[in-house]
Design a protein around this motif. Structure first.
Motif, PDB file in Angstrom:
ATOM      1  N   ARG A  44       3.973  61.878 -32.389  1.00 11.57           N
ATOM      2  CA  ARG A  44       3.899  62.779 -33.541  1.00 11.57           C
ATOM      3  C   ARG A  44       4.058  64.229 -33.119  1.00 11.57           C
ATOM      4  N   PRO A  45       4.843  65.028 -33.866  1.00  8.93           N
ATOM      5  CA  PRO A  45       4.980  66.456 -33.546  1.00  8.93           C
ATOM      6  C   PRO A  45       3.652  67.185 -33.689  1.00  8.93           C
ATOM      7  N   TRP A  46       3.505  68.270 -32.958  1.00  7.14           N
ATOM      8  CA  TRP A  46       2.289  69.073 -33.012  1.00  7.14           C
ATOM      9  C   TRP A  46       2.473  70.361 -33.796  1.00  7.14           C
ATOM     10  N   LEU A  47       3.696  70.841 -33.901  1.00  7.65           N
ATOM     11  CA  LEU A  47       3.959  72.110 -34.570  1.00  7.65           C
ATOM     12  C   LEU A  47       4.627  71.874 -35.917  1.00  7.65           C
ATOM     13  N   THR A  96      15.480  61.787 -23.891  1.00  8.37           N
ATOM     14  CA  THR A  96      15.901  63.085 -24.425  1.00  8.37           C
ATOM     15  C   THR A  96      15.127  64.217 -23.785  1.00  8.37           C
ATOM     16  N   MET A  97      13.821  64.052 -23.633  1.00  6.76           N
ATOM     17  CA  MET A  97      13.007  65.122 -23.049  1.00  6.76           C
ATOM     18  C   MET A  97      13.425  65.418 -21.615  1.00  6.76           C
ATOM     19  N   LEU A 120      21.125  60.704 -27.076  1.00  8.84           N
ATOM     20  CA  LEU A 120      20.229  59.641 -26.615  1.00  8.84           C
ATOM     21  C   LEU A 120      19.231  59.300 -27.712  1.00  8.84           C
ATOM     22  N   ARG A 121      18.878  58.058 -27.769  1.00  9.66           N
ATOM     23  CA  ARG A 121      17.878  57.626 -28.738  1.00  9.66           C
ATOM     24  C   ARG A 121      16.514  57.552 -28.064  1.00  9.66           C
ATOM     25  N   ARG A 168      10.339  65.426 -32.998  1.00  7.21           N
ATOM     26  CA  ARG A 168      10.699  65.651 -34.404  1.00  7.21           C
ATOM     27  C   ARG A 168      11.943  64.879 -34.811  1.00  7.21           C
ATOM     28  N   THR A 169      12.813  64.608 -33.863  1.00  2.08           N
ATOM     29  CA  THR A 169      14.054  63.886 -34.166  1.00  2.08           C
ATOM     30  C   THR A 169      13.942  62.393 -33.857  1.00  2.08           C
ATOM     31  N   GLY A 170      12.718  61.936 -33.608  1.00  6.07           N
ATOM     32  CA  GLY A 170      12.502  60.514 -33.360  1.00  6.07           C
ATOM     33  C   GLY A 170      12.972  60.030 -32.007  1.00  6.07           C
TER      34      GLY A 170
END
Length: 343
Positions: A143-146, A66-67, A199-200, A59-61
Motif C-alpha cells: 500500500r502507498p504511504w503518500l 520495478t523498484m 515490468l509488472r 501506486r502503479t501496482g
C-alpha cells in the motif's frame, strides 16, 4: 481509525526519508557522526529518491523488479547529473581519473568500474535496503504511504535538492561534464525508467521447490555483498577487467538466484527482510574500515561506527521480531478442536 492508519503511513514515509541517508552515508562511513546536521540536505536527496522509487512502484501496482530498476536510475541520477562523480577526474580532491582509468570507455564518457560501484552502492544500500527495512514494519507493504499532496511534495523536494546540490558541486569542484556525457546519462536514465514501468509485479510462485530458510537467504546476501567490498584485497598487478567481469557474473548469478527463490513455495516477507538484513550487516563492518577516511579523529569516527552499527542491528532485530511466527496458544488449539468436534 482512519486517522491512525494515515498517521502510521506518514511515520513509515518519514522513517524511510531519514533511513536512506543514514544507511547510504553514515552507516557506510562516508560521513562522521559529527555531520548529522547534513541530513538536512542528504534526506531530500536520498530519502526523497527512496520514497519516489517506492511510492511510484506501489501506486502503479508494481513490486520489487520495478523498484530495483528505478533504484539503478536513481544511482545514475545522483552520481551523474547531480554531483557528476561519474565524470569528474578529481572529484572530492581524489585522483578519480587515474583510479578508474583502466576501464574508461570514451563512448560512455566514464569508467565501467565506476558505473558498477555507483550502481552497487546506491541500488542496494541507498534505496532497496532502506525500503525493505521500513516495509517490514508496514501492515500491508503493497500500500502507498503518500497521498495526492505528499507525493508531489516529495517530488519537488527531491528535484530542488538535486538542483541545489548539483549547482553547489559544480561551483566547489569547478567542473561541468560535457553535453555528450549528460546526453548519454540522460538517455540511459530515461530508458531505465521506461523499463521499470514495463515490468509488472513480483513473479508468482512457479516452482514446486520450497524456498530456503530466511537464515540461508540472509547469509547468502551477506556473503555476496561482502565479497563486493573485499575486491580491494585482490592481488596487485591483476587486470582491472577481471573484477569488472566478476562483478557482472556475480550480479547476474545473484539476480537469477533471487528470481528462482522468489518463485519458490513459501517465499515471503521474512525472506525479503533477510536479503536486506544481510546487505545491511555488510555495511556495518565496512563502516569500520572507513574510520581513517572520515576527516575526524579515530575515536570520534569509531564512536559513530558503533552508534550507527548498533542502531542498524537493533532495527534489523526489531523488524525480524515482527516476522517471527508466534506459537499458537494452547487454549486456541483446544477451542479449535471443540469447534471441529461439534461440527
Amino acid at each position: 481509525m482512519f486517522r491512525a492508519a494515515r498517521r502510521r503511513r506518514l511515520l513509515l514515509a518519514l522513517a524511510l526519508f531519514l533511513l536512506a541517508p543514514l544507511v547510504g552515508e553514515f552507516l557506510l562511513g562516508n560521513q562522521p557522526i559529527t555531520e548529522l546536521s547534513g541530513l538536512v540536505m542528504l534526506a531530500p536527496l536520498y530519502g526523497g529518491g527512496a520514497l519516489l522509487v517506492r511510492e511510484t512502484a506501489r501506486r502503479t501496482g508494481r513490486g520489487w523488479p520495478t523498484m530495483i530498476v528505478l533504484a539503478v536510475a536513481y544511482a545514475l541520477i545522483e552520481e551523474g547529473p547531480v554531483d557528476q562523480m561519474l565524470w569528474n577526474p578529481h572529484y572530492g580532491g581524489f585522483d578519480m581519473g587515474a583510479a578508474y582509468a583502466s576501464t574508461h570507455i570514451p563512448l560512455l564518457g566514464t569508467s565501467v568500474e565506476m558505473i558498477e560501484d555507483v550502481v552497487s552502492m546506491h541500488t542496494i544500500w541507498s534505496i532497496c535496503v532502506p525500503i525493505a527495512l521500513v516495509e517490514a514494519f508496514a501492515r500491508d507493504p503493497r500500500r502507498p504511504w503518500l497521498g495526492r499532496v505528499g507525493l508531489p511534495f516529495v517530488g519537488v523536494l527531491f528535484a530542488a535538492a538535486s538542483v541545489l546540490l548539483g549547482v553547489a558541486q559544480a561551483q566547489s569542484e569547478h567542473f561541468v561534464a560535457s553535453p555528450h556525457q549528460f546526453a548519454v546519462a540522460g538517455t540511459t536514465i530515461a530508458g531505465l525508467i521506461v523499463v521499470g514501468f514495463l515490468l509488472r509485479g513480483c513473479p508468482a510462485p512457479g516452482s514446486d521447490a520450497d524456498a530456503p530458510s530466511p537464515w540461508t537467504v540472509g547469509a547468502a546476501a551477506f556473503a555476496v555483498t561482502s565479497l563486493y567490498w573485499l575486491r580491494d584485497q585482490l592481488p596487485e598487478g591483476l587486470s582491472t577487467w577481471w573484477p569488472v567481469a566478476a562483478w557482472l557474473v556475480v550480479v547476474g548469478g545473484a539476480v537469477a538466484l533471487c528470481v528462482r527463490w522468489s518463485r519458490s513455495r513459501g517465499w515471503g516477507a521474512p525472506h525479503r527482510l533477510a536479503l536486506a538484513g544481510g546487505a545491511l550487516l555488510t555495511y556495518v563492518w565496512v563502516g569500520f574500515t572507513h574510520a581513517k577516511e572520515m576527516g575526524v579523529s579515530i575515536p570520534v569516527a569509531l564512536t559513530g561506527n558503533v552508534v550507527f552499527g548498533t542502531a542498524a542491528v537493533l532495527l534489523l532485530l526489531a523488524a525480524a521480531v515482527r516476522h517471527t511466527p508466534r506459537a499458537t496458544p494452547p487454549e486456541h488449539h483446544k477451542a479449535h478442536a471443540l469447534h471441529r468436534h461439534h461440527h
